[in-house]
Enzyme design. Sequence first.
Site, PDB file in Angstrom:
ATOM      1  N   HIS A 171       9.719   1.405 -18.746  1.00  0.00           N
ATOM      2  CA  HIS A 171       8.796   2.244 -17.984  1.00  0.00           C
ATOM      3  C   HIS A 171       8.123   1.427 -16.876  1.00  0.00           C
ATOM      4  O   HIS A 171       8.071   0.192 -16.963  1.00  0.00           O
ATOM      5  CB  HIS A 171       7.678   2.770 -18.907  1.00  0.00           C
ATOM      6  CG  HIS A 171       8.114   3.816 -19.885  1.00  0.00           C
ATOM      7  ND1 HIS A 171       7.851   3.724 -21.238  1.00  0.00           N
ATOM      8  CD2 HIS A 171       8.780   4.990 -19.714  1.00  0.00           C
ATOM      9  CE1 HIS A 171       8.340   4.806 -21.852  1.00  0.00           C
ATOM     10  NE2 HIS A 171       8.911   5.577 -20.949  1.00  0.00           N
ATOM     11  N   CYS A 258       1.106   2.370 -24.568  1.00  0.00           N
ATOM     12  CA  CYS A 258       1.963   3.428 -25.146  1.00  0.00           C
ATOM     13  C   CYS A 258       1.324   4.143 -26.319  1.00  0.00           C
ATOM     14  O   CYS A 258       1.690   5.276 -26.624  1.00  0.00           O
ATOM     15  CB  CYS A 258       3.266   2.829 -25.675  1.00  0.00           C
ATOM     16  SG  CYS A 258       4.170   1.876 -24.502  1.00  0.00           S
TER      17      CYS A 258
HETATM   18  N1  GLY Z   1      10.944   2.992 -28.178  1.00  0.00           N
HETATM   19  C1  GLY Z   1      10.158   3.541 -27.148  1.00  0.00           C
HETATM   20  C2  GLY Z   1      10.919   4.450 -26.289  1.00  0.00           C
HETATM   21  O1  GLY Z   1      12.103   4.219 -26.102  1.00  0.00           O
HETATM   22  O2  GLY Z   1      10.428   5.427 -25.761  1.00  0.00           O
END
Ligand code: GLY
Length: 273
Positions: A171, A258
């Site tokens: 991300h 996250c």
């Molecule tokens: N393991 C986090 C994701 O791939 O969104």
Amino acid sequence: MTRLQETTVADQVIAITREVGPRLDQCELTHFVRREIDVEKARKQHLAYEQCLTRLGLTVMSLPGEPELPDSVFVEDVAVVLDEIAVISRMGAESRRQEADSVRAVIESFRPLGSIRAPATLDGGDVLKVGRTLFVGRSSRTNAEGVDQLKRILGPYGYEVRSVATSGCLHLKTGCSYIGRNTILANPALVDTNVFDGRDVIAVDKSESLAANTLAIGGVVLLPDCFPRTHSLLEKEGFPVSTLDVSELQKTEAGLTCMSIIISTRGVQEKRS
Ligand code: GLY
């Protein structure tokens, strides 16, 4: 820690979190090689994360687990929450899309909702807010339609949405995060930092390529404890740092942002009055 039924909407900063599920070790991986995950240890580390947010003055609203959804602890990806509106994502990984249902049900009590719709995809981890600008990473999870839809939804609220190239990271916020004082901590090898013109950029130490995902909250920059050089760098620049051990959670390609959605209830009070 406040469970859902006890929640009030006094003037608070709320962190929505969700407990680690039993299938965490079957999470999505994009750039990482799968390693053994000690799920019990991950649970303890996640609890310490929630306790840290509580100590920093946030009201932690811990959602019940979603045992069938391995990545559901990473609530950030489900929504982009601003003062005026929350936009529910359509996540890039199909295996994760069901995660949105339960989070939507909570967020709609705080904000009016917008939604990203097919064929667009967008993960909250790709959205970095700096003032009235939202930088949105083009990644394997967020496509051009996702960026365009976010722009259309947020334009009327006066937000500028700018697309950012990423490379070799899951991300945008794997490679950068906002740490306050008009400053972005970034790894320029993962994120095109030219787009951050007018802001100060601090580059992570070159030997700590994943140190850029921090959570700046409650007057400190939270940083995983495995990045001592970037830690020193931040302190030298005058940013107070607090560290956490999230070693098991890091194996899932996750960072500190996250695991929470931060919502100020100020917007709610204004909406209701
Ligand atoms: N393991 C986090 C994701 O791939 O969104």
